[in-house]
Enzyme design. Sequence first.
Site, PDB file in Angstrom:
ATOM      1  N   CYS A   1       4.034  -7.390  -2.229  1.00  0.00           N
ATOM      2  CA  CYS A   1       4.111  -6.089  -2.903  1.00  0.00           C
ATOM      3  C   CYS A   1       5.440  -5.390  -2.654  1.00  0.00           C
ATOM      4  O   CYS A   1       5.645  -4.257  -3.095  1.00  0.00           O
ATOM      5  CB  CYS A   1       2.964  -5.184  -2.472  1.00  0.00           C
TER       6      CYS A   1
ATOM      7  N   HIS B   1      27.263  11.069  -9.073  1.00  0.00           N
ATOM      8  CA  HIS B   1      25.822  10.930  -8.872  1.00  0.00           C
ATOM      9  C   HIS B   1      25.032  11.013 -10.179  1.00  0.00           C
ATOM     10  O   HIS B   1      23.969  10.390 -10.310  1.00  0.00           O
ATOM     11  CB  HIS B   1      25.343  11.991  -7.885  1.00  0.00           C
TER      12      HIS B   1
ATOM     13  N   GLU C   1       4.177  -6.931   7.560  1.00  0.00           N
ATOM     14  CA  GLU C   1       5.421  -6.165   7.512  1.00  0.00           C
ATOM     15  C   GLU C   1       6.280  -6.345   8.752  1.00  0.00           C
ATOM     16  O   GLU C   1       7.432  -5.902   8.777  1.00  0.00           O
ATOM     17  CB  GLU C   1       5.119  -4.672   7.346  1.00  0.00           C
TER      18      GLU C   1
ATOM     19  N   ASP D   1       9.819  -3.736   4.648  1.00  0.00           N
ATOM     20  CA  ASP D   1       9.769  -3.566   6.098  1.00  0.00           C
ATOM     21  C   ASP D   1       9.931  -4.889   6.824  1.00  0.00           C
ATOM     22  O   ASP D   1      10.546  -4.950   7.893  1.00  0.00           O
ATOM     23  CB  ASP D   1       8.460  -2.903   6.511  1.00  0.00           C
TER      24      ASP D   1
END
Length: 838
Positions: A766, A458, A695, A719
């Site tokens: 966006c 990680h 979205e 989304d």
Amino acid sequence: MTATITLRAPLSGVVLPLSQVPDPVFAGGMMGQGLAIEPLSSTLLAPCDGEISQVSSTGHAVALRAANGAELLLHIGIDTVKLGGQGFAPRVAVGDRVACGQLLVDIDIDSVAQRAPSLITVLVVTNSDDMQLGTPAHGVVQAGSSVLLDIRALGVAAEATTASGNSHHAQAVVAHEGGLHARPAALLQHTARRFAAQIEIGFGGKHASARSVVGIMGLGVGEGDSVTVHASGADAETALAAMLAALQTRSEAGHAVATVPETTIATRNDGKLGGICAAPGLAVGQLVLLAEQDRAVPERGAGVEAELTALHGALAQVRGDIEADIALAGQRGARAESEIFGAHLALLDDPELNLAAERFIVDGRSAAHAYRSAIRTQSEVLLGLGNALLAERVADLKDLERRVLDVLLGSDPASEGAPQLPAQAIVVADDLTPSQLTRLPRAQVAGVVLARGGASNHVAILARALGIPALVACGPAALQLPAGAEAVLDAGEGWLEAQPDADAVALARQQIAAHAARRLALREQSAGRALTRDGVHIEVAANVVNAAETRDAVLHGADGVGLLRTEFLFTERTDAPGSEEQRAACQAVLDALEDRPAIIRTLDAGGDKDVPYLPLPAEENPALGLRGIRTSLAMPEVLDAQLTALLQLKPLSRLRILLPMVTDVADLLRVRERIEALASQLGLSERPQLGVMIEVPSAALLAAQLAEHADFLSIGTNDLTQYTLAMDRCHPALAARQDALHPAVLRLIALTVHGARQHGRWVGVCGAVASDPQATAALVGLGVTELSVSPALVPEIKHRVRQLDAAACQELALTLQQQRSATEVRALLAAAANVVAQ
């Protein structure tokens, strides 16, 4: 199932053993057994019949599952992922059935040869532990005809069987890349928690509860291994089906790279310290050694009840701290950091780990000593499995140990705050935990060198995400480096030179300066307008969360703020911010923009964006529940407070209000009515522009109706992709397939632009795809006229726009919408790069 298959040459060329591949990961057999070919042809063919299981987004690698279960990886060239898809045109998609000799990838040999270290193409059997490989061919082979080698399956996975009554069991072949390490184990834990049934996973004679991340990791299950799942209880059959699906659903290991164990690193004879590249890059800096010492921990406790209370309180506090880290990472768009801390949260809640600590307390130990003992016992198990990937997870356990001990004993004075570093520091340590790396002052860290660790742990993932050159697995010699000395680090080439001569330093600085000069040149050009070659203006704005990021965006040439996420004002607190606090924060953003506009989105709470003090109901499927504008409309006092704050910004002519998760015109009209009422109460004669986010598919399909009442439309592709493809964007197993360049998503973007143009409205994007340079041509071609990107990427995207011919992009966009998958779209974009750009 066929036990033995014969592979035929996927390319014409000269066969080489893997040991001669100029890459330690392949040469060391870390990816599996196989062979390599020095290619003399430009088309990659299927070596056998099978199903395509993976196509890399950059087109340089294809995985194929053969009839006998052999998992074949064909990797074209060395380090070709860095080419970003240039030179590769995949002709297949995941799930396609292919025949031996069928075309997989078209290769621009000349282009790749000029920019890649090597054209050597590798064919490896990634589950070779389950296969027996015959003697490979040698010498020159012909694509599609020459026999390479035979592969025989050592065993065939049994079909799922169901026991009578409420006890069921079945076998599954693990499909997660790298096996059951931290993130796949967390996914399994999440799945198991949905059911009342008792679920166990068996492998190699051992068993673990599916609710235990540590227990699952401790089994040492690798990719392609067959495990047994046992479920008992009222919902056992349903639970079993869900677990089988979770085990057999492939997930990518983020940016993980197979690691070479420390013992396999060849000793260099040039005086340089060798290691494994965890994050590429070149740095010159002063060596700073970070020593680590064990804290003194009292062994005996003050009584079982007192110590159990202390442990549970510490775990609760650390849980809150990690959740805060996840929220902050999400605000910054640091997805890798968020996912890593999410895995830490799953480890913190691990029942077996916590039960072990409680048992030590019952034996009379202090909470701190008990938790350390539990952590280190499990660490020894992972280190003893002989699996490098699982061994790297020990750093995550160490991070939890440090956090919990800091709460129980008070913060360690040696670790409080960020360490003092010189201006350009190359940090050297035995190992680092993720939270230790994030606490380092980023502006002063030129590079990281670790004695231990690996390229897939990680810390390595974080280093890549932060853009910090990092070298790991350097061995004990790293800790003998002269502190304070100047050094040159070339992480990409895998070495560090301590106390280099003046010529070496000068050359490194020259190379660093060349990279910086290109970035600076793009940045200096970024202040101007972004016009395509045929004169189409594309506004390039920035996604920000506060005034500081806004100032950075302006320095990078942003034309404005394309998305201000106001959630940062609502998280990390116990009550909602008042109108004045919201007004001051948003006014600071508007002031930082000077004369540029700002799109400020109303609160987007709900779903995966938790605001603890808002009384949102628990939902089985939050993504389809109260989210975005639905939350605000359900809590009118919260919406009114925010709208009141926004309406008091000056000047209103530069303000654009954006509404998230709008599904139809009714949502928009209700908010517009509130704006009118509040503006009248404030005595305002001017109104800001009001836009809606696209979205969900319904909003895209109703774009014309929305544009009739909205001033602009802004597409949130993250989304929109989630809802179009019916894939939870927070689901780790589906992350690799979440691509906004899927033709279905492109068609919805085209519908949105068409609907907006009927009323003369402009459309922006966006979502994350706006920051993808490969996607710029597609978005321009679809008719998007505003792109909102990460501040640092503004110069790059503006540069990309200026290279494009908008008319050619429009023709290309029509073809892109006819493709069958995102993979085909990206391949076509790569192939057409020279057509739409000069």
